[in-house]
Design an enzyme around this catalytic site. Structure first.
Site, short mmCIF file in Angstrom:
data_model
loop_
_atom_site.label_atom_id
_atom_site.label_comp_id
_atom_site.label_asym_id
_atom_site.label_seq_id
_atom_site.Cartn_x
_atom_site.Cartn_y
_atom_site.Cartn_z
N TYR A 92 0.85 -1.21 0.00
CA TYR A 92 0.00 0.00 0.00
C TYR A 92 0.88 1.25 0.00
CZ TYR A 92 -3.82 3.15 0.87
OH TYR A 92 -4.74 4.16 0.74
N PHE A 144 -7.81 21.57 -24.51
CA PHE A 144 -8.07 20.14 -24.61
C PHE A 144 -9.27 19.84 -23.73
CE2 PHE A 144 -7.86 15.67 -23.57
CZ PHE A 144 -7.95 15.16 -24.86
N THR A 145 -10.08 18.87 -24.15
CA THR A 145 -11.39 18.63 -23.53
C THR A 145 -11.32 18.50 -22.00
OG1 THR A 145 -11.06 16.29 -24.03
CG2 THR A 145 -12.37 17.56 -25.59
N ASP A 235 1.46 20.52 -20.43
CA ASP A 235 0.79 19.24 -20.62
C ASP A 235 1.78 18.39 -21.42
OD1 ASP A 235 -0.59 17.03 -21.45
OD2 ASP A 235 -2.46 18.10 -21.85
N LYS A 278 0.01 7.86 -23.44
CA LYS A 278 0.44 8.20 -24.82
C LYS A 278 1.94 7.94 -24.94
CE LYS A 278 -3.60 10.55 -24.39
NZ LYS A 278 -4.41 10.52 -23.16
N ARG A 402 -13.39 15.23 -33.95
CA ARG A 402 -12.76 16.30 -33.18
C ARG A 402 -13.22 17.60 -33.79
NH1 ARG A 402 -10.12 14.38 -28.34
NH2 ARG A 402 -12.35 14.42 -28.09
N PHE A 469 -19.05 14.33 -26.31
CA PHE A 469 -18.63 13.52 -27.45
C PHE A 469 -18.53 12.04 -27.10
CE2 PHE A 469 -14.27 13.04 -25.97
CZ PHE A 469 -14.13 14.14 -25.14
O1 PLI Z 1 -6.96 10.44 -21.01
P1 PLI Z 1 -6.15 10.94 -19.84
O2 PLI Z 1 -6.98 11.33 -18.70
O3 PLI Z 1 -5.04 10.02 -19.48
O4 PLI Z 1 -5.39 12.27 -20.36
C1 PLI Z 1 -6.07 13.43 -20.68
C2 PLI Z 1 -5.34 14.19 -21.75
C3 PLI Z 1 -4.66 15.31 -21.42
N1 PLI Z 1 -4.00 16.05 -22.36
C4 PLI Z 1 -3.96 15.67 -23.66
C5 PLI Z 1 -3.22 16.51 -24.64
C6 PLI Z 1 -4.62 14.53 -24.06
O5 PLI Z 1 -4.55 14.17 -25.34
C7 PLI Z 1 -5.35 13.75 -23.10
C8 PLI Z 1 -6.10 12.62 -23.47
N2 PLI Z 1 -6.31 12.34 -24.73
C9 PLI Z 1 -7.07 11.40 -25.23
C10 PLI Z 1 -7.86 10.45 -24.43
C11 PLI Z 1 -7.11 11.31 -26.68
O6 PLI Z 1 -7.77 10.40 -27.21
O7 PLI Z 1 -6.47 12.14 -27.34
#
Ligand code: PLI
Length: 477
Positions: A92, A144-145, A235, A278, A402, A469
């Site tokens: 933990y 970003f969303t 970011d 990513k 998008r 979306f």
């Molecule tokens: O999906 P998360 O919560 O791990 O990350 C959010 C996120 C933050 N910043 C940017 C630039 C992103 O591209 C992002 C998530 N992007 C997704 C899910 C995408 O499909 O692009």
């Protein structure tokens, strides 16, 4: 750059010309496990799309042939990462994998402190709650969303200060992710520096088409912000891809390694939010990194409320180990070259077919310009949503809207945001698909383009309150 980082394919032959003829790159890995995928019949695809309300997010993964919905959490891990999964320390508190992850973030990103989070938006939530007060203003290089939503939920207002070129799909500028310093300064003068807790800089810029920001621009933003006492928060979700573009496009960086460029880039900022799903090559994970001791102290307190103890932040020990190893692999020159090389391969074929896409080709995806693809469909009839649905029906390829659906509504007026870019994103997971999958994809897009006059728009029949979306439903007009 060390000699091991150089491309051995491009080494001159003894006695031969200094620059050899063009040589293709190849993936720096071989495949040792496969996951079967299947293409449904056209009738089955029509039925699946109807059941999904014409929203590709609502399709079952099993009904998809080539999944280009996102590069988030969909990449393939290496044998080195999988081996690390077996070394998970699931205590933990104080898991050894946390210390590996912390060391990797410090070494490759250069920040002093970090807390793990379950994914990027977990870090955005913590950061927004800590730094934003009701009535604050947060400038950024395009929204970003999830980032903007957390800023708004914390009481802030987001302001887009990206360069104008970013909103023009045909502009060929090499760094369309740059911040427009004049727009930034005008905003700060208008609202007062004390109402701007930080500038939110994304690298690369997802919603602009994966466009990078230059080192020179990042430095100028840092200098300006320092003069006004404002933080810069990165970011860093696709910052390795951004570093690769700096190496390829910005004078003075051609002989520097991607790892070295990444470190210098991050050094111009005060902290970062990160989706490890990513660049960092994992299926789940993220972090919030900070240099300031007192802000970090707040983050370490708050992470316990929303994510988990500060040494796991919502992740299993094995997940942290995989991310630590993924960070290491992500900056390797041959990896990043083939990752972006594959995106460029798909882009080149679409350009050759005359398909309107966002140029220059960005880091993680090809973005089709739906308003030029389907000019007969007005933006309030969701041309990008319609094109993503059509692509799935044509070939089982899953893409993502998008455009106006992703942009959501203005919280004040309740009207749709109408972004200048109405796009369909073909997003490439890392190390997952082959060149043949890319061929099936561009051939299908080209086929739809040949028959574009037949297309019709959509009407939204269900609209969720947040991040619509993901779950909205549509009917064909
Ligand atoms: O999906 P998360 O919560 O791990 O990350 C959010 C996120 C933050 N910043 C940017 C630039 C992103 O591209 C992002 C998530 N992007 C997704 C899910 C995408 O499909 O692009």
């Amino acid at each position: 750059m060390t000699s091991g980082d150089r491309d051995p394919l491009l080494e001159p032959r003894p006695g031969g010309p200094r620059m050899p003829r063009h040589r293709s790159w190849a993936e720096p890995f071989r495949i040792k496990m496969v996951e079967p995928i299947h293409l449904l019949t056209r009738a089955e695809r029509v039925a699946a799309m109807a059941a999904a309300g014409n929203n590709t997010f609502l399709l079952r993964s099993e009904d998809v042939f080539i999944d280009l919905l996102t590069d988030s959490g969909t990449s393939a891990m290496s044998d080195y990462q999988w081996a690390g999964m077996m070394l998970g320390d699931e205590a933990y508190a104080g898991s050894r994998n946390f210390y590996h992850l912390e060391a990797a973030v410090q070494r490759y990103y250069g920040y002093r402190h970090m807390v793990p989070t379950h994914q990027g938006r977990g870090a955005e939530n913590l950061l927004s709650k800590i730094l934003i007060k009701e009535g604050d203003h947060v400038p950024g290089n395009m929204y970003f969303t999830t980032t903007r939503l957390h800023q708004e939920l914390a009481g802030g207002t987001f302001h887009d200060v990206i360069v104008d070129e970013a909103h023009d799909a045909t502009d060929l500028s090499p760094f369309k992710g740059n911040v427009d310093l004049a727009k930034l300064a005008a905003l700060v003068d208008e609202v007062g520096a004390e109402r701007v807790p930080y500038v939110s800089v994304a690298a690369t810029v997802n919603m602009a088409g994966g466009q990078p920001i230059s080192m020179a621009n990042m430095r100028a933003v840092r200098d300006y912000c320092r003069s006004r006492g404002i933080r810069v928060i990165l970011d860093a979700t696709r910052a390795v891809e951004n570093a690769y573009f700096i190496q390829r496009r910005e004078p003075g960086f051609e002989d520097r390694s991607v790892a070295d460029i990444l470190l210098e880039f991050c050094s111009l900022t005060d902290g970062c939010t990160m989706s490890g799903k990513k660049d960092a090559l994992v299926n789940i994970g993220g972090w919030l990194a900070l240099n300031e001791d007192d802000v970090f102290e707040e983050a370490r307190n708050l992470v316990v409320v929303y994510e988990g103890l500060h040494t796991y932040g919502g992740l299993a020990g094995r997940d942290m180990e995989a991310m630590a190893r993924g960070i290491e692999e992500s900056v390797q020159e041959d990896h990043i070259r083939s990752r972006i090389g594959q995106v460029e391969y798909l882009g080149k074929h679409l350009i050759d077919e005359g398909v309107p896409i966002v140029l220059p080709v960005g880091g993680h995806a090809i973005f089709i310009d739906a308003m030029r693809f389907y000019p007969q469909i007005p933006q309030d009839q969701f041309p990008a949503q319609a094109l993503a649905a059509d692509l799935y029906v044509d070939s089982g390829v899953r893409a993502m809207e998008r455009g106006v659906v992703s942009a959501g509504r203005d919280p004040e007026t309740g009207d749709h945001h109408y972004p200048k870019l109405e796009l369909v994103r073909l997003t490439l997971p890392r190390r997952v698909y082959t060149q043949a999958h890319m061929d099936v994809t561009w051939e299908s897009v080209a086929e739809l383009f040949d028959h574009r006059a037949d297309a019709r728009g959509m009407r939204m029949v269900y609209e969720p309150k947040y991040l619509r979306f993901f779950q909205a439903r549509f009917e064909r007009l």
